[in-house]
Design a protein around this motif. Structure first.
Motif, PDB file in Angstrom:
ATOM      1  N   TYR A 191       0.848  -1.277  -0.048  1.00 51.87           N
ATOM      2  CA  TYR A 191       0.161   0.203  -0.117  1.00 51.87           C
ATOM      3  C   TYR A 191       1.061   0.858  -0.019  1.00 51.87           C
ATOM      4  N   PRO A 195       0.558   5.750  -5.570  1.00 54.29           N
ATOM      5  CA  PRO A 195      -0.553   5.701  -6.531  1.00 54.29           C
ATOM      6  C   PRO A 195       0.120   4.325  -8.405  1.00 54.29           C
ATOM      7  N   ASP A 248      -5.405  10.317   2.476  1.00 55.20           N
ATOM      8  CA  ASP A 248      -5.952  10.400   0.616  1.00 55.20           C
ATOM      9  C   ASP A 248      -7.183  10.558   0.742  1.00 55.20           C
ATOM     10  N   TYR A 288     -10.081  10.120  -2.490  1.00 54.51           N
ATOM     11  CA  TYR A 288     -10.470   8.779  -2.988  1.00 54.51           C
ATOM     12  C   TYR A 288     -11.540   8.128  -2.094  1.00 54.51           C
ATOM     13  N   LYS A 297       0.124  11.007  -2.228  1.00 50.55           N
ATOM     14  CA  LYS A 297      -0.919   9.929  -2.528  1.00 50.55           C
ATOM     15  C   LYS A 297      -1.573  10.403  -3.986  1.00 50.55           C
ATOM     16  N   MET A 318      -7.999   8.646 -11.272  1.00 50.21           N
ATOM     17  CA  MET A 318      -7.719   7.363 -10.739  1.00 50.21           C
ATOM     18  C   MET A 318      -9.122   7.374  -9.765  1.00 50.21           C
ATOM     19  N   TYR A 363      -9.261   3.156  -9.516  1.00 48.54           N
ATOM     20  CA  TYR A 363      -8.984   2.374  -7.734  1.00 48.54           C
ATOM     21  C   TYR A 363     -10.864   1.797  -7.449  1.00 48.54           C
ATOM     22  N   ASN A 422     -10.260  -1.539  -9.268  1.00 44.79           N
ATOM     23  CA  ASN A 422      -9.971  -2.092  -8.131  1.00 44.79           C
ATOM     24  C   ASN A 422     -10.067  -2.393  -6.613  1.00 44.79           C
ATOM     25  N   ARG A 423     -10.268  -1.839  -6.085  1.00 44.93           N
ATOM     26  CA  ARG A 423     -10.997  -2.011  -5.211  1.00 44.93           C
ATOM     27  C   ARG A 423     -12.716  -2.882  -4.895  1.00 44.93           C
ATOM     28  N   MET A 472      -7.150   3.359  -0.840  1.00 45.22           N
ATOM     29  CA  MET A 472      -6.351   3.345  -1.724  1.00 45.22           C
ATOM     30  C   MET A 472      -6.074   1.662  -1.448  1.00 45.22           C
ATOM     31  N   SER A 513      -3.750   0.029  -5.186  1.00 46.12           N
ATOM     32  CA  SER A 513      -3.639   0.745  -6.052  1.00 46.12           C
ATOM     33  C   SER A 513      -2.666   0.356  -7.344  1.00 46.12           C
ATOM     34  N   GLU A 514      -1.838  -0.080  -7.667  1.00 42.68           N
ATOM     35  CA  GLU A 514      -0.780  -0.725  -8.453  1.00 42.68           C
ATOM     36  C   GLU A 514      -1.097  -1.675  -9.398  1.00 42.68           C
TER      37      GLU A 514
END
Length: 488
Positions: free
Chosen positions: A131, A134, A301, A304, A331, A387, A391, A394-395, A419, A466-467
């Motif tokens: 973690y 970004p 952060d 987001y 971030k 982003m 994100y 992905n989440r 993130m 995030s990556e």
């Protein structure tokens, strides 16, 4: 020469180095006295059966170091100005250095020497849920390059900066941005640009904390902040965190010693991801005003959030000067930019700017100018919107995969923002075994335990997303579940 020189042509040490060391040792031990004339390079080369170039290299080095001197038309001599204590000293051998008294350290130095803390090792596996970073490959690099080229054409950014608070146009842009995006109440005069969050915290410790003062912190909480506070001699008062954030009622109970400062991440608590509820925010502000304590709000952060309305900053709710707001671009942009900022009560601005100037004078002016245009031209908020969407995908992929492969064996915390999220597992494996078994299947995970003040096997993991790409997340969680619950 009236004494032998021992050279070994089979040694791995070059002949010119061997000759240099032999002559130097002879000078230091008194075998060659001051003003002793040495043979010419041609003569010595012939005598030793080596090349003249080898002798010349050795002589040149001894001349440059002050062991030899040349007299025009006469030759090369041992230098007459060598200190007496060197003339008769034995050559120093490796490991023979005399012992010295230990260097006396300050209390800050003593703390670092005794602690010797190590940075938390980051996993290095094919699929890594680390973690804090970004997605670098999605940053609008062409835009940044264009702005960088624009400001690189002039030369005035190369000089010392004259504003101790930071580049004025950047402070104006930040004041507008945090007012619009985070409901922070401030003017550019209240903004001080810092070298990231770390320096912002360090400056506040220098100005507000005397060794022995008490700082209330979230438990678990940001590990680097804990270390900074301890390095300045503060006592830490851990305050538990639940699904509504910091348990403020713990602060309102009778405490034997006053709390000078509260450090908090209210919009997205690190690492649990909890959001401090509005009733608790108001309760904390009322307590701080009554106790004349300060609040450090780290808003690292908060840009987001997924599905929920943006949560205004705690600073914007305060009717007094109890809250110091810390922001960063690490971030939302990239960590190596090293630009953060403080929003301060008016009474702290001047002294903080002076402390910042004494610490590192100023941040690179070129970076500040580029960031200013990046904000004012709308690129920052455009990038954040893109982003946030990435994100969020992905989440959702991470939460879905966790529920599919782990089922009732886990509790997911803090998945509405940021993130990363945190997972609490039901397992008989120790924390060390969890990491080891994940590594065996090529998955890197990070424990929440280091962020607690009390050691224990808590079976809690922090998953950064995030990556990664969606497919990597799905594969990684499937592998992890098979490694931890092979019979599930």
């Amino acid at each position: 020469m009236d004494f032998p020189l021992s050279l070994n042509p089979h040694s791995p040490i070059p002949l010119h180095q061997q000759l240099y060391e032999e002559l130097r040792r002879s000078i230091l031990t008194g075998r060659l006295l001051p003003q002793h004339r040495l043979p010419s390079s041609r003569s010595l080369a012939k005598l030793l059966g080596i090349s003249r170039t080898t002798v010349t290299q050795s002589y040149d080095r001894l001349l440059s170091e002050g062991y030899l001197e040349t007299i025009q038309g006469s030759g090369t001599y041992v230098c007459s100005q060598l200190p007496d204590e060197l003339l008769h000293s034995a050559p120093v051998q490796p490991g023979d250095r005399p012992s010295q008294s230990p260097i006396r350290l300050s209390s800050y130095g003593d703390y670092l020497a005794q602690t010797s803390f190590q940075l938390q090792p980051e996993p290095d596996q094919p699929i890594c849920f680390r973690y804090g970073r970004p997605a670098f490959d999605r940053f609008p690099l062409p835009v940044w390059r264009r702005l960088l080229s624009r400001h690189s054409r002039s030369l005035d950014w190369m000089d010392y900066a004259t504003d101790m608070q930071g580049y004025r146009p950047l402070r104006e842009a930040i004041a507008q941005y945090v007012g619009r995006a985070r409901a922070v109440q401030c003017t550019p005069e209240q903004v001080v640009i810092t070298n990231g969050t770390q320096q912002a915290l360090d400056l506040m410790m220098r100005l507000l904390i005397t060794p022995g003062d008490t700082i209330a912190i979230e438990d678990p909480g940001y590990l680097s902040a804990q270390r900074i506070f301890l390095s300045h001699g503060a006592k830490l008062l851990p305050i538990p965190v639940d699904e509504a954030g910091l348990q403020v009622e713990t602060l309102t109970k009778p405490i034997a010693y006053p709390v000078r400062l509260v450090y908090i991440t209210p919009s997205h608590q690190f690492p649990t991801g909890a959001t401090l509820s509005l009733p608790r925010r108001l309760e904390l502000l009322a307590w701080a005003e009554q106790q004349q304590s300060m609040i450090l709000e780290d808003d690292y952060d908060s840009e987001y959030r997924y599905g929920d309305r943006p949560i205004p900053a705690l600073q914007g709710l305060s009717q007094s000067y109890a809250v110091i707001y810390i922001g960063t671009f690490s971030k939302v942009l990239f960590p190596s930019l090293r630009i953060g900022y403080l929003v301060l009560p008016h009474s702290l601005v001047s002294i903080t700017a002076q402390a910042k100037w004494l610490s590192d004078r100023h941040l690179p002016l070129l970076d500040q100018r580029v960031l200013t245009d990046f904000i004012l031209e709308g690129h920052l908020e455009s990038h954040i919107r893109k982003m946030r969407s990435f994100y969020d995908q992905n989440r959702q992929a991470l939460v879905q995969a966790l529920r599919i492969h782990f089922g009732e064996q886990i509790t997911i915390l803090g998945d509405k923002a940021g993130m990363h999220l945190m997972v609490r597992l039901q397992t008989h494996w120790s924390d060390a075994e969890l990491v080891q078994r994940a590594e065996q299947v090529g998955v890197g995970i990070m424990l929440a335990q280091p962020h607690y003040l009390t050691p224990a096997d808590r079976h809690e993991l922090i998953f950064g997303y995030s990556e990664l790409e969606t497919a990597q997340i799905q594969i990684g969680i499937a592998r992890l579940a098979q490694a931890l619950y092979p019979n599930f």
